[in-house]
Design an enzyme around this catalytic site. Structure first.
Site, PDB file in Angstrom:
ATOM      1  N   CYS A  37       0.822  -1.228   0.000  1.00 40.24           N
ATOM      2  CA  CYS A  37       0.000   0.000   0.000  1.00 40.24           C
ATOM      3  C   CYS A  37       0.843   1.259   0.000  1.00 40.24           C
ATOM      4  CB  CYS A  37      -0.914   0.010   1.211  1.00 40.24           C
ATOM      5  SG  CYS A  37      -1.955  -1.432   1.249  1.00 40.24           S
ATOM      6  N   HIS A  62      -3.873   6.848   1.424  1.00 42.03           N
ATOM      7  CA  HIS A  62      -4.147   5.527   0.849  1.00 42.03           C
ATOM      8  C   HIS A  62      -5.562   5.097   1.231  1.00 42.03           C
ATOM      9  CE1 HIS A  62      -4.222   1.377  -0.039  1.00 42.03           C
ATOM     10  NE2 HIS A  62      -4.095   0.986   1.220  1.00 42.03           N
ATOM     11  N   ASN A 113     -10.223  -0.938  -1.721  1.00 42.29           N
ATOM     12  CA  ASN A 113      -8.785  -0.737  -1.488  1.00 42.29           C
ATOM     13  C   ASN A 113      -8.019  -1.281  -2.690  1.00 42.29           C
ATOM     14  OD1 ASN A 113      -6.113  -0.884  -0.697  1.00 42.29           O
ATOM     15  ND2 ASN A 113      -6.519  -1.824   1.286  1.00 42.29           N
TER      16      ASN A 113
HETATM   17  N1  ACO Z   1     -18.907  -9.187   6.879  1.00 40.75           N
HETATM   18  C1  ACO Z   1     -19.631  -9.457   7.962  1.00 40.75           C
HETATM   19  N2  ACO Z   1     -19.072  -9.753   9.165  1.00 40.75           N
HETATM   20  C2  ACO Z   1     -17.741  -9.760   9.230  1.00 40.75           C
HETATM   21  C3  ACO Z   1     -16.910  -9.474   8.121  1.00 40.75           C
HETATM   22  C4  ACO Z   1     -17.560  -9.188   6.902  1.00 40.75           C
HETATM   23  N3  ACO Z   1     -16.883  -8.892   5.786  1.00 40.75           N
HETATM   24  N4  ACO Z   1     -15.616  -9.542   8.500  1.00 40.75           N
HETATM   25  C5  ACO Z   1     -15.615  -9.854   9.790  1.00 40.75           C
HETATM   26  N5  ACO Z   1     -16.895  -9.988  10.241  1.00 40.75           N
HETATM   27  C6  ACO Z   1     -17.351 -10.296  11.587  1.00 40.75           C
HETATM   28  C7  ACO Z   1     -16.308 -11.062  12.374  1.00 40.75           C
HETATM   29  O1  ACO Z   1     -16.411 -12.446  12.133  1.00 40.75           O
HETATM   30  C8  ACO Z   1     -16.674 -10.693  13.784  1.00 40.75           C
HETATM   31  O2  ACO Z   1     -17.807 -11.469  14.195  1.00 40.75           O
HETATM   32  P1  ACO Z   1     -17.949 -11.956  15.717  1.00 40.75           P
HETATM   33  O3  ACO Z   1     -18.044 -10.677  16.523  1.00 40.75           O
HETATM   34  O4  ACO Z   1     -19.198 -12.755  15.674  1.00 40.75           O
HETATM   35  O5  ACO Z   1     -16.701 -12.745  16.001  1.00 40.75           O
HETATM   36  C9  ACO Z   1     -17.144  -9.241  13.657  1.00 40.75           C
HETATM   37  O6  ACO Z   1     -17.510  -9.069  12.290  1.00 40.75           O
HETATM   38  C10 ACO Z   1     -16.066  -8.255  14.020  1.00 40.75           C
HETATM   39  O7  ACO Z   1     -14.858  -8.658  13.341  1.00 40.75           O
HETATM   40  P2  ACO Z   1     -13.551  -7.833  13.424  1.00 40.75           P
HETATM   41  O8  ACO Z   1     -12.526  -8.458  12.517  1.00 40.75           O
HETATM   42  O9  ACO Z   1     -13.200  -7.613  14.853  1.00 40.75           O
HETATM   43  O10 ACO Z   1     -14.083  -6.476  12.775  1.00 40.75           O
HETATM   44  P3  ACO Z   1     -13.452  -5.049  12.821  1.00 40.75           P
HETATM   45  O11 ACO Z   1     -14.366  -4.135  13.487  1.00 40.75           O
HETATM   46  O12 ACO Z   1     -12.017  -5.081  13.240  1.00 40.75           O
HETATM   47  O13 ACO Z   1     -13.501  -4.673  11.272  1.00 40.75           O
HETATM   48  C11 ACO Z   1     -11.995  -4.512   9.441  1.00 40.75           C
HETATM   49  C12 ACO Z   1     -12.770  -5.448  10.331  1.00 40.75           C
HETATM   50  C13 ACO Z   1     -12.990  -3.663   8.648  1.00 40.75           C
HETATM   51  C14 ACO Z   1     -11.189  -5.362   8.469  1.00 40.75           C
HETATM   52  C15 ACO Z   1     -11.091  -3.604  10.287  1.00 40.75           C
HETATM   53  O14 ACO Z   1     -10.373  -4.358  11.212  1.00 40.75           O
HETATM   54  C16 ACO Z   1     -10.142  -2.809   9.442  1.00 40.75           C
HETATM   55  O15 ACO Z   1     -10.539  -1.965   8.666  1.00 40.75           O
HETATM   56  N6  ACO Z   1      -8.865  -3.058   9.606  1.00 40.75           N
HETATM   57  C17 ACO Z   1      -7.866  -2.402   8.777  1.00 40.75           C
HETATM   58  C18 ACO Z   1      -7.923  -3.064   7.465  1.00 40.75           C
HETATM   59  C19 ACO Z   1      -6.990  -2.428   6.529  1.00 40.75           C
HETATM   60  O16 ACO Z   1      -6.964  -1.248   6.377  1.00 40.75           O
HETATM   61  N7  ACO Z   1      -6.223  -3.242   5.900  1.00 40.75           N
HETATM   62  C20 ACO Z   1      -5.294  -2.744   5.019  1.00 40.75           C
HETATM   63  C21 ACO Z   1      -5.605  -3.450   3.837  1.00 40.75           C
HETATM   64  S1  ACO Z   1      -4.279  -4.251   3.309  1.00 40.75           S
HETATM   65  C22 ACO Z   1      -3.379  -3.160   2.491  1.00 40.75           C
HETATM   66  O17 ACO Z   1      -3.849  -2.070   2.215  1.00 40.75           O
HETATM   67  C23 ACO Z   1      -2.113  -3.724   2.072  1.00 40.75           C
END
Ligand code: ACO
Length: 346
Positions: free
Chosen positions: A127, A273, A303
């Site tokens: 990224c 980003h 993304n």
């Molecule tokens: N749809 C529905 N439910 C989901 C999904 C989905 N796509 N993904 C996870 N869940 C569920 C999980 O299973 C969990 O359920 P549970 O509470 O029953 O166990 C619940 O949602 C919460 O899951 P978390 O993973 O804790 O969710 P969080 O609030 O952390 O959100 C997210 C996830 C959006 C990915 C967040 O952590 C985030 O944005 N992180 C940064 C991601 C990022 O920017 N990555 C960079 C990309 S990589 C790059 O650019 C190289």
């Protein structure tokens, strides 16, 4: 337009690097959140609330490659600059989704542009790839090594998503395919162009956002077991990534702003980003920027990793959101972890 002084170290033998033109291209196929809900247990509401994404573009399976998308983005930038590909003297190609293990994607783009001989450098900083690439290009142009450099961020990530696996939703809802390009060269005026860049990484977090295999760390480098254990797909500790992203991007940009005597109110436009709209909202708040100083388009593209900044740049440059003389701030964070920022007088 802000009131920041020009680069104090400018001298005509080491000119600033300016953006001559930009371009972008995304595949035609638009994928909605409801489309994803057909194969993953997810919903439009969950995705929009957590990430801000409404749609993304994916290639047809087995269709366009990263260098195909990069070619169209590059052609758009060349057309806008009224340049022929033969005028380029270097290609820098940033991607996390290479077409082949080797060689890098830059040479495939070079071939499609009909060029031979000029160097094609691949940047593999995920990224942060576009800003790492910009920093290298800036140094080359300032030193006089190259005068017309094509910098491309290109990604086809949709083949590496686990459509048939419930956990695939964790990462799968985030990613889009696309490419953005910029042509860079020496600026004629001392007060325009790239004012500065800074780059960072912290390998302690390398395994928090990665693809474990295949790779030469393993023997054999790819195996049936790896396939069965789904080692060929990206894995992410989402919360850890989120926590670091909202700290590291404002830290990097604040340090650069301080170095250049820039205050929050001087910034005309921030493009961060596009990893998650919630991350970017928090980054803007921490930098004390108003909504009208910030541009996000993750809602439409998801993304697109190394392509996200140049895609947003081109949209802003063409729509009049970014004008000559504006002070532009860029920042990125991603796998590695790596992060970076840049200040540019457009
Ligand atoms: N749809 C529905 N439910 C989901 C999904 C989905 N796509 N993904 C996870 N869940 C569920 C999980 O299973 C969990 O359920 P549970 O509470 O029953 O166990 C619940 O949602 C919460 O899951 P978390 O993973 O804790 O969710 P969080 O609030 O952390 O959100 C997210 C996830 C959006 C990915 C967040 O952590 C985030 O944005 N992180 C940064 C991601 C990022 O920017 N990555 C960079 C990309 S990589 C790059 O650019 C190289």
């Amino acid at each position: 337009m802000g009131t920041v002084p020009s680069n104090p170290s400018w001298n005509p033998l080491m000119p600033n690097t300016e953006f001559i033109s930009t371009g972008f291209h995304v595949p035609e196929r638009v994928v909605t959140n409801n489309d994803l809900a057909e194969f993953w247990e997810t919903s439009d509401e969950w995705i929009q609330e957590r990430c801000g994404i409404q749609t993304r573009h994916w290639t047809e399976r087995g269709g366009e490659t990263g260098s195909d998308l990069g070619l169209k983005a590059a052609q758009s930038a060349l057309e806008r600059a009224d340049m022929d590909p033969s005028e380029l003297d270097c290609i820098v190609y940033a991607t996390l989704s290479p077409e082949h293990f080797f060689p890098g994607g830059g040479v495939f783009l070079q071939k499609k542009l009909g060029l031979t001989g000029i160097p094609a450098l691949d940047v593999r900083n995920q990224c942060s790839g576009f800003l790492y690439g910009l920093s290298v290009v800036d140094a080359w142009i300032r030193s006089g090594q190259y005068r017309r450099v094509l910098l491309v961020g290109a990604e086809v990530q949709s083949p590496a998503l686990e459509y048939d696996y419930p956990e695939g939703r964790n990462i799968g809802v985030l990613f889009g395919d696309g490419a953005g390009a910029a042509i860079l060269g020496p600026a004629e005026e001392s007060d325009r162009g790239v004012l500065g860049t800074n780059l960072f990484s912290d390998g302690r977090f390398a395994e928090h956002l990665w693809v474990e295999g295949a790779g030469m760390r393993r023997y054999p480098w790819v195996s049936h077991e790896d396939l069965e254990n789904r080692k060929l797909y990206p894995r992410m500790e989402g919360r850890e990534v989120f926590k670091h992203a909202v700290n590291r991007m404002p830290e990097a940009l604040s340090a650069l702003m301080e170095e250049h005597g820039v205050k929050a109110e001087d910034i005309d436009l921030l493009i961060a980003h596009q990893a998650n709209l919630r991350i970017n909202e928090m980054v803007a708040r921490r930098l004390k920027l108003r909504d009208d100083q910030v541009y996000n388009n993750i809602q439409r593209y998801g993304n697109t990793t190394a392509a996200s900044i140049p895609i947003a740049l081109d949209e802003c440059a063409r729509s009049g959101r970014l004008n000559r003389g504006d002070l532009l701030a860029l920042t990125a964070f991603g796998s590695g972890f790596t992060w970076a920022s840049a200040l540019v007088r457009w």
